[in-house]
Scaffold this motif. Structure first.
Motif, mmCIF file in Angstrom:
data_model
loop_
_atom_site.group_PDB
_atom_site.id
_atom_site.type_symbol
_atom_site.label_atom_id
_atom_site.label_comp_id
_atom_site.label_asym_id
_atom_site.label_seq_id
_atom_site.Cartn_x
_atom_site.Cartn_y
_atom_site.Cartn_z
ATOM 1 N N SER A 97 0.829 -1.203 0.000
ATOM 2 C CA SER A 97 0.000 0.000 0.000
ATOM 3 C C SER A 97 0.869 1.260 0.000
ATOM 4 O O SER A 97 0.594 2.218 -0.731
ATOM 5 C CB SER A 97 -0.914 0.001 1.221
ATOM 6 N N HIS A 103 -4.557 -1.076 -2.575
ATOM 7 C CA HIS A 103 -5.443 -0.049 -2.030
ATOM 8 C C HIS A 103 -5.360 -0.037 -0.501
ATOM 9 O O HIS A 103 -5.479 -1.076 0.137
ATOM 10 C CB HIS A 103 -6.883 -0.319 -2.474
ATOM 11 N N PHE A 106 -7.976 -1.741 1.798
ATOM 12 C CA PHE A 106 -7.830 -3.181 1.998
ATOM 13 C C PHE A 106 -6.575 -3.467 2.818
ATOM 14 O O PHE A 106 -6.607 -4.222 3.794
ATOM 15 C CB PHE A 106 -7.739 -3.921 0.659
ATOM 16 N N ALA A 110 -6.491 -5.322 6.689
ATOM 17 C CA ALA A 110 -6.082 -6.717 6.534
ATOM 18 C C ALA A 110 -4.686 -6.938 7.117
ATOM 19 O O ALA A 110 -4.446 -7.939 7.804
ATOM 20 C CB ALA A 110 -6.113 -7.118 5.063
ATOM 21 N N ALA A 153 -11.126 -8.727 5.548
ATOM 22 C CA ALA A 153 -10.196 -8.645 4.424
ATOM 23 C C ALA A 153 -10.854 -9.098 3.124
ATOM 24 O O ALA A 153 -10.725 -8.428 2.087
ATOM 25 C CB ALA A 153 -8.949 -9.484 4.714
ATOM 26 N N THR A 155 -14.078 -9.238 2.431
ATOM 27 C CA THR A 155 -15.146 -8.305 2.080
ATOM 28 C C THR A 155 -14.574 -7.009 1.508
ATOM 29 O O THR A 155 -15.054 -6.501 0.487
ATOM 30 C CB THR A 155 -16.029 -8.010 3.304
ATOM 31 N N ALA A 156 -13.541 -6.464 2.143
ATOM 32 C CA ALA A 156 -12.925 -5.229 1.640
ATOM 33 C C ALA A 156 -12.340 -5.445 0.251
ATOM 34 O O ALA A 156 -12.507 -4.609 -0.644
ATOM 35 C CB ALA A 156 -11.839 -4.750 2.604
ATOM 36 N N GLY A 157 -11.664 -6.563 0.056
ATOM 37 C CA GLY A 157 -11.106 -6.860 -1.263
ATOM 38 C C GLY A 157 -12.187 -6.964 -2.326
ATOM 39 O O GLY A 157 -12.048 -6.438 -3.431
ATOM 40 N N LEU A 160 -13.743 -3.416 -2.970
ATOM 41 C CA LEU A 160 -12.817 -2.555 -3.700
ATOM 42 C C LEU A 160 -12.686 -2.994 -5.149
ATOM 43 O O LEU A 160 -12.434 -2.177 -6.029
ATOM 44 C CB LEU A 160 -11.453 -2.531 -3.019
ATOM 45 N N ARG A 161 -12.852 -4.265 -5.388
ATOM 46 C CA ARG A 161 -12.762 -4.779 -6.762
ATOM 47 C C ARG A 161 -14.034 -4.472 -7.545
ATOM 48 O O ARG A 161 -14.032 -4.412 -8.764
ATOM 49 C CB ARG A 161 -12.526 -6.282 -6.739
ATOM 50 N N ALA A 168 -9.177 -2.880 -6.733
ATOM 51 C CA ALA A 168 -8.426 -3.104 -5.489
ATOM 52 C C ALA A 168 -6.930 -3.231 -5.710
ATOM 53 O O ALA A 168 -6.168 -3.174 -4.789
ATOM 54 C CB ALA A 168 -8.924 -4.369 -4.792
#
Length: 173
Positions: A97, A103, A106, A110, A153, A155-157, A160-161, A168
């Motif tokens: 990051s 991103h 994420f 994570a 992690a 869910t965020a990935g 973001l995708r 992401a």
């Protein structure tokens, strides 16, 4: 009977477990390479199924199949916990990051979650290795935190995708 202070031993997976894991992995590869995971009509359901069905199946098998319960009870808890120390690799998410390659929405949750899970696994594992008693409630709390970190992690990935938040794999450029 396995106690928390026994010497660690190798984990032997039953052949049916290997078969189940191979089937899950194969289905995940097919879904990923076929484009289904990029299709907004299928992606949410595939993500939900891919993340929730394997642990749910394992839990149900543990609850209902005596052989699975015996096998799980025979596993070396100390070795399983210490194995999670590898989650320190999650700190790599933060480094990626900072380099603009992953991103931050994420990478930071994570990475920090993985680091906390890894370090607490080491603390619990060291205590067990030294013969100290570790409360079952503490181990359950650590396990729940690790599962929550995994869920966050993934869910965020996924979010973001998705088209909602962008790609992401890049910063918010």
């Amino acid at each position: 009977m396995n106690t928390l202070t026994e010497t660690p031993r190798l984990i032997r997976f039953p052949s049916r477990l290997w078969l189940g894991l191979a089937a899950w992995f194969t289905l995940a590869v097919i879904a990923g390479t076929s484009g289904l995971t990029s299709d907004p009509r299928f992606a949410p359901a595939l993500l939900a199924a891919g993340v929730t069905l394997p642990p749910l199946a394992g839990y149900l098998a543990w609850r209902s199949v005596p052989g699975v319960r015996r096998w799980v009870s025979s596993l070396d808890l100390q070795a399983l916990i210490v194995l999670h120390s590898i989650r320190t690799v999650g700190l790599g998410f933060i480094l990626l990051s900072l380099q603009g390659q992953l991103h931050p929405a994420f990478a930071w949750p994570a990475g920090i979650g993985d680091a906390i899970a890894a370090l607490t696994a080491l603390v619990i594992g060291i205590n067990l290795a030294q013969g100290r008693t570790v409360a079952a409630a503490r181990i359950r709390s650590w396990n729940r935190f690790g599962m929550l970190d995994f869920f966050i992690a993934v869910t965020a990935g996924f979010l973001l995708r998705s088209a909602m938040l962008g790609d992401a794999t890049s910063n918010t450029d």
